[in-house]
Design a protein around this motif. Sequence first.
Motif, PDB file in Angstrom:
ATOM      1  N   SER A  36      48.029  54.198  42.817  1.00  0.00           N
ATOM      2  CA  SER A  36      47.201  53.012  43.028  1.00  0.00           C
ATOM      3  C   SER A  36      47.761  52.245  44.219  1.00  0.00           C
ATOM      4  O   SER A  36      48.968  52.249  44.461  1.00  0.00           O
ATOM      5  N   VAL A  38      47.942  48.482  46.093  1.00  0.00           N
ATOM      6  CA  VAL A  38      47.780  47.061  45.753  1.00  0.00           C
ATOM      7  C   VAL A  38      48.210  46.171  46.919  1.00  0.00           C
ATOM      8  O   VAL A  38      48.636  46.657  47.962  1.00  0.00           O
ATOM      9  N   GLU A 190      45.355  51.124  37.428  1.00  0.00           N
ATOM     10  CA  GLU A 190      44.172  50.992  38.276  1.00  0.00           C
ATOM     11  C   GLU A 190      43.247  49.902  37.763  1.00  0.00           C
ATOM     12  O   GLU A 190      42.702  49.108  38.538  1.00  0.00           O
ATOM     13  N   SER A 193      44.663  46.313  38.342  1.00  0.00           N
ATOM     14  CA  SER A 193      44.668  45.896  39.747  1.00  0.00           C
ATOM     15  C   SER A 193      43.274  45.624  40.299  1.00  0.00           C
ATOM     16  O   SER A 193      43.137  45.133  41.414  1.00  0.00           O
ATOM     17  N   ASN A 194      42.227  45.915  39.502  1.00  0.00           N
ATOM     18  CA  ASN A 194      40.871  45.800  40.039  1.00  0.00           C
ATOM     19  C   ASN A 194      39.878  45.319  38.986  1.00  0.00           C
ATOM     20  O   ASN A 194      38.897  45.996  38.676  1.00  0.00           O
ATOM     21  N   TRP A 195      40.146  44.154  38.394  1.00  0.00           N
ATOM     22  CA  TRP A 195      39.226  43.504  37.462  1.00  0.00           C
ATOM     23  C   TRP A 195      38.779  44.409  36.326  1.00  0.00           C
ATOM     24  O   TRP A 195      37.618  44.367  35.904  1.00  0.00           O
ATOM     25  N   ARG A 204      34.866  50.185  32.708  1.00  0.00           N
ATOM     26  CA  ARG A 204      35.603  48.936  32.828  1.00  0.00           C
ATOM     27  C   ARG A 204      36.290  48.591  31.505  1.00  0.00           C
ATOM     28  O   ARG A 204      35.682  48.727  30.433  1.00  0.00           O
ATOM     29  N   SER A 210      43.679  41.990  33.732  1.00  0.00           N
ATOM     30  CA  SER A 210      43.396  42.419  35.101  1.00  0.00           C
ATOM     31  C   SER A 210      43.122  41.247  36.033  1.00  0.00           C
ATOM     32  O   SER A 210      42.877  40.122  35.615  1.00  0.00           O
ATOM     33  N   ASN A 212      42.573  40.638  40.787  1.00  0.00           N
ATOM     34  CA  ASN A 212      42.356  41.279  42.076  1.00  0.00           C
ATOM     35  C   ASN A 212      43.689  41.492  42.776  1.00  0.00           C
ATOM     36  O   ASN A 212      44.219  40.582  43.405  1.00  0.00           O
ATOM     37  N   ARG A 214      43.885  44.209  44.835  1.00  0.00           N
ATOM     38  CA  ARG A 214      43.478  45.292  45.728  1.00  0.00           C
ATOM     39  C   ARG A 214      44.064  45.159  47.136  1.00  0.00           C
ATOM     40  O   ARG A 214      44.270  44.053  47.639  1.00  0.00           O
TER      41      ARG A 214
END
Length: 357
Positions: A36, A38, A190, A193-195, A204, A210, A212, A214
């Motif tokens: 991932s 970040v 993953e 790190s991404n909502w 999801r 979680s 943001n 990214r």
Amino acid sequence: MTFNVKKYLPDFTSEEDVKKSFRNNLRDYFKCRHVSIVSNGTAAIEVALKALGLKRGTGVIVPDISFIATATAVANCGLLPVYADVSEQYFGLTLETVKAKYTEEIGAVVLVHFAGYINREIFEIKKFCEEKGIYLVEDCAQVFVCSINGKKAGTIGDIGTFSLQTSKIVNCGEGGIITTNSEELGRKIESISNWGLYISEEDRDLSLPSSNYRLSAYQCYFAQKQLDMLEEIIDERLNRISEFEELCQKYSLETANPPKQPNIVDCPFFFVLKNATKIHTLAPVGEYPMRNSVLVRSILSFNPDLLEKYIRLNGDIHSERASDRLVKQNDFINIHQSYATSCEEMLEKYKQIEYAI
């Protein structure tokens, strides 16, 4: 007027393609199951710790010598840094010091490969963690290309974290990488790190903490350019190390760099001068060793119960340790070219201060 990125980056395809390609290339490089990307190296540690699902107030063993982000990341996750002493030979945790700090209140170890030297006892520490049923996270901010017994840093523990900050071997200003061979942890990392997103909107998980974290496609683009020229970057770095060694002989400066070993690939991040005139090359000043950190206490002060437990778990922090001697008796000079135009320029400050050279 529409901004056309290809006017400035002709080979830029699409944001999605650039990020996917960079992630896949990193996976191939590290030979791991999941990668991932970040926003920075500190975020990488925080996301990794959140993926472990440790209970609030759990202790996490960290080395007493590291950039303070290692400890603040632990504290910002509602966990408690527990400082273990380090080896004076290679600057990292030892099996003995980890054992000395382990209790039933410990849930993980964050092992830092410091100064560009891979930890010499990582396999022994990994075995101990497995025996105790606790996690091992590798902080690899300064050892992107390093390995031991053919295993790359970041692929030995449960999770590895890397930094792409300006001073690092591969960099894009700011950025972070998280590696793991666990499908379960990779999925959580993953998503965190991404909502909560894993692959698509349909996949999801909102039960995870979680946000943001990214990394932008443009940062991935520049980091990929450096990954493509990694051999050239390493050659240049090794040449600078050789230049340092020659200059140290010229000025009769004693070095404290760990000796080379046949089964280990190091790539020095700092050049370590022994018993040198102190010029505070480890920053921020006052946060080394980390057990003296004011910042960690400031973070935990918002939770008085955690601060009280933090103090209890760390016990006496005033007696001298190997980490104190490392800070007092050595200077750690960052050899990245952005910090000086030449090795001669870096060592010039010693000539100005210490006339005996």
